[in-house]
Design an enzyme around this catalytic site. Structure first.
Site, PDB file in Angstrom:
ATOM      1  N   HIS A   1      31.147 -19.600  12.186  1.00  0.00           N
ATOM      2  CA  HIS A   1      30.853 -19.359  10.770  1.00  0.00           C
ATOM      3  C   HIS A   1      29.353 -19.224  10.574  1.00  0.00           C
ATOM      4  O   HIS A   1      28.558 -19.807  11.310  1.00  0.00           O
ATOM      5  CB  HIS A   1      31.398 -20.504   9.889  1.00  0.00           C
ATOM      6  CG  HIS A   1      31.038 -21.862  10.386  1.00  0.00           C
ATOM      7  ND1 HIS A   1      31.699 -22.477  11.422  1.00  0.00           N
ATOM      8  CD2 HIS A   1      30.068 -22.727   9.999  1.00  0.00           C
ATOM      9  CE1 HIS A   1      31.161 -23.657  11.652  1.00  0.00           C
ATOM     10  NE2 HIS A   1      30.149 -23.839  10.797  1.00  0.00           N
ATOM     11  N   MET A   2      29.006 -18.457   9.565  1.00  0.00           N
ATOM     12  CA  MET A   2      27.608 -18.265   9.197  1.00  0.00           C
ATOM     13  C   MET A   2      27.352 -19.057   7.917  1.00  0.00           C
ATOM     14  O   MET A   2      28.093 -18.901   6.934  1.00  0.00           O
ATOM     15  CB  MET A   2      27.357 -16.775   8.975  1.00  0.00           C
ATOM     16  CG  MET A   2      25.958 -16.426   8.551  1.00  0.00           C
ATOM     17  SD  MET A   2      25.834 -14.642   8.278  1.00  0.00           S
ATOM     18  CE  MET A   2      25.444 -14.090   9.926  1.00  0.00           C
ATOM     19  N   HIS A   3      26.328 -19.910   7.932  1.00  0.00           N
ATOM     20  CA  HIS A   3      25.903 -20.598   6.707  1.00  0.00           C
ATOM     21  C   HIS A   3      24.913 -19.680   5.992  1.00  0.00           C
ATOM     22  O   HIS A   3      23.963 -19.193   6.612  1.00  0.00           O
ATOM     23  CB  HIS A   3      25.159 -21.894   7.025  1.00  0.00           C
ATOM     24  CG  HIS A   3      25.967 -22.958   7.704  1.00  0.00           C
ATOM     25  ND1 HIS A   3      26.453 -24.062   7.037  1.00  0.00           N
ATOM     26  CD2 HIS A   3      26.364 -23.105   8.994  1.00  0.00           C
ATOM     27  CE1 HIS A   3      27.104 -24.851   7.891  1.00  0.00           C
ATOM     28  NE2 HIS A   3      27.060 -24.287   9.088  1.00  0.00           N
TER      29      HIS A   3
ATOM     30  N   ASN B   1      25.683 -22.292  14.010  1.00  0.00           N
ATOM     31  CA  ASN B   1      25.574 -23.358  14.992  1.00  0.00           C
ATOM     32  C   ASN B   1      26.508 -23.101  16.168  1.00  0.00           C
ATOM     33  O   ASN B   1      27.578 -22.515  16.000  1.00  0.00           O
ATOM     34  CB  ASN B   1      25.938 -24.704  14.345  1.00  0.00           C
ATOM     35  CG  ASN B   1      24.872 -25.184  13.378  1.00  0.00           C
ATOM     36  OD1 ASN B   1      23.674 -25.012  13.634  1.00  0.00           O
ATOM     37  ND2 ASN B   1      25.280 -25.762  12.261  1.00  0.00           N
TER      38      ASN B   1
ATOM     39  N   GLU C   1      30.403 -28.574  13.761  1.00  0.00           N
ATOM     40  CA  GLU C   1      31.497 -29.518  13.459  1.00  0.00           C
ATOM     41  C   GLU C   1      32.842 -28.823  13.509  1.00  0.00           C
ATOM     42  O   GLU C   1      33.849 -29.419  13.864  1.00  0.00           O
ATOM     43  CB  GLU C   1      31.342 -30.064  12.031  1.00  0.00           C
ATOM     44  CG  GLU C   1      30.246 -31.077  11.853  1.00  0.00           C
ATOM     45  CD  GLU C   1      30.003 -31.378  10.371  1.00  0.00           C
ATOM     46  OE1 GLU C   1      30.849 -31.016   9.526  1.00  0.00           O
ATOM     47  OE2 GLU C   1      28.958 -31.961  10.077  1.00  0.00           O
TER      48      GLU C   1
HETATM   49  P1  AMP Z   1      28.949 -26.654  11.198  1.00  0.00           P
HETATM   50  O1  AMP Z   1      28.250 -27.982  11.316  1.00  0.00           O
HETATM   51  O2  AMP Z   1      28.033 -25.490  11.440  1.00  0.00           O
HETATM   52  O3  AMP Z   1      30.211 -26.604  12.040  1.00  0.00           O
HETATM   53  O4  AMP Z   1      29.358 -26.520   9.690  1.00  0.00           O
HETATM   54  C1  AMP Z   1      30.596 -26.903   9.192  1.00  0.00           C
HETATM   55  C2  AMP Z   1      30.471 -26.898   7.697  1.00  0.00           C
HETATM   56  O5  AMP Z   1      31.771 -26.857   7.151  1.00  0.00           O
HETATM   57  C3  AMP Z   1      29.783 -28.134   7.121  1.00  0.00           C
HETATM   58  O6  AMP Z   1      28.625 -27.709   6.392  1.00  0.00           O
HETATM   59  C4  AMP Z   1      30.852 -28.748   6.199  1.00  0.00           C
HETATM   60  O7  AMP Z   1      30.302 -29.255   5.013  1.00  0.00           O
HETATM   61  C5  AMP Z   1      31.750 -27.557   5.938  1.00  0.00           C
HETATM   62  N1  AMP Z   1      33.142 -27.876   5.610  1.00  0.00           N
HETATM   63  C6  AMP Z   1      33.965 -28.748   6.241  1.00  0.00           C
HETATM   64  N2  AMP Z   1      35.186 -28.734   5.674  1.00  0.00           N
HETATM   65  C7  AMP Z   1      35.136 -27.819   4.673  1.00  0.00           C
HETATM   66  C8  AMP Z   1      36.067 -27.359   3.696  1.00  0.00           C
HETATM   67  N3  AMP Z   1      37.313 -27.821   3.630  1.00  0.00           N
HETATM   68  N4  AMP Z   1      35.655 -26.418   2.816  1.00  0.00           N
HETATM   69  C9  AMP Z   1      34.397 -25.951   2.849  1.00  0.00           C
HETATM   70  N5  AMP Z   1      33.467 -26.349   3.747  1.00  0.00           N
HETATM   71  C10 AMP Z   1      33.828 -27.276   4.634  1.00  0.00           C
END
Ligand code: AMP
Length: 117
Positions: free
Chosen positions: A101-103, A88, A96
Site C-alpha cells: 500500500h502507498m501512504h 513500507n 504492519e
Molecule cells: P504499514 O505500517 O505501512 O503496513 O501501514 C499500515 C497502515 O494501515 C497503518 O497506518 C494503519 O493505521 C492502517 N490500518 C490498519 N487497519 C486499517 C483499517 N481497517 N482501515 C484503514 N487503515 C488501517
C-alpha cells in the site's frame, strides 16, 4: 500465503469503509490511525504482500497508485503545498499489513523523512 487480510476485506467491501476511490486496479481509503490531516492509503486490488513480491506484470497497477495519489492530492487541495508518498517494506520499515500500500500524507509540514535518533 494467506489470501485475505484487512485490506482485501475493504476492497471487496466485506468491511465497509468510506472509499475515496476505486477502479479495476486500485482502491483508496482513509487510514484508520491518521498521522497527518490527510492520510490516505492507496492499495492494489490484488494481493501483492510487499515490494519484494512485485513483478513486471504489476507495472500498470503500480503506475496507477501514483496516478490516483496525485488525483486525491488534488481533490484534497494539498497538491500545491505538497505531500509525501510512503511504501513500507518488511519489519525495518514498520510494515504492519502485508498487502502492499502507498501512504499519501499531507495537509501540514511533515518534518524530516526519518525520525531523528
Ligand atoms: P504499514 O505500517 O505501512 O503496513 O501501514 C499500515 C497502515 O494501515 C497503518 O497506518 C494503519 O493505521 C492502517 N490500518 C490498519 N487497519 C486499517 C483499517 N481497517 N482501515 C484503514 N487503515 C488501517
Amino acid at each position: 500465503m494467506k489470501k485475505d487480510n484487512i485490506f482485501t476485506n475493504i476492497i471487496t467491501k466485506k468491511i465497509k469503509v468510506d472509499l475515496l476511490y476505486q477502479d479495476e486496479l486500485v482502491t483508496a481509503f482513509y487510514d484508520l490511525n491518521p498521522q497527518a490531516p490527510v492520510h490516505v492509503l492507496i492499495v492494489p486490488n490484488i494481493l501483492i504482500p510487499t515490494v519484494n513480491h512485485i513483478t513486471t506484470n504489476d507495472e500498470i497497477i503500480l503506475g496507477r497508485l501514483f496516478v490516483v495519489a496525485a488525483k486525491i492530492a488534488k481533490r484534497k487541495n494539498i497538491h500545491a503545498s505538497g505531500y509525501r508518498l510512503i511504501v513500507n517494506c518488511n519489519h525495518h520499515s514498520g510494515q504492519e499489513i502485508y498487502h502492499l500500500h502507498m501512504h499519501l500524507l499531507g495537509g501540514k509540514p511533515l518534518g524530516p523523512l526519518l525520525q531523528q535518533e
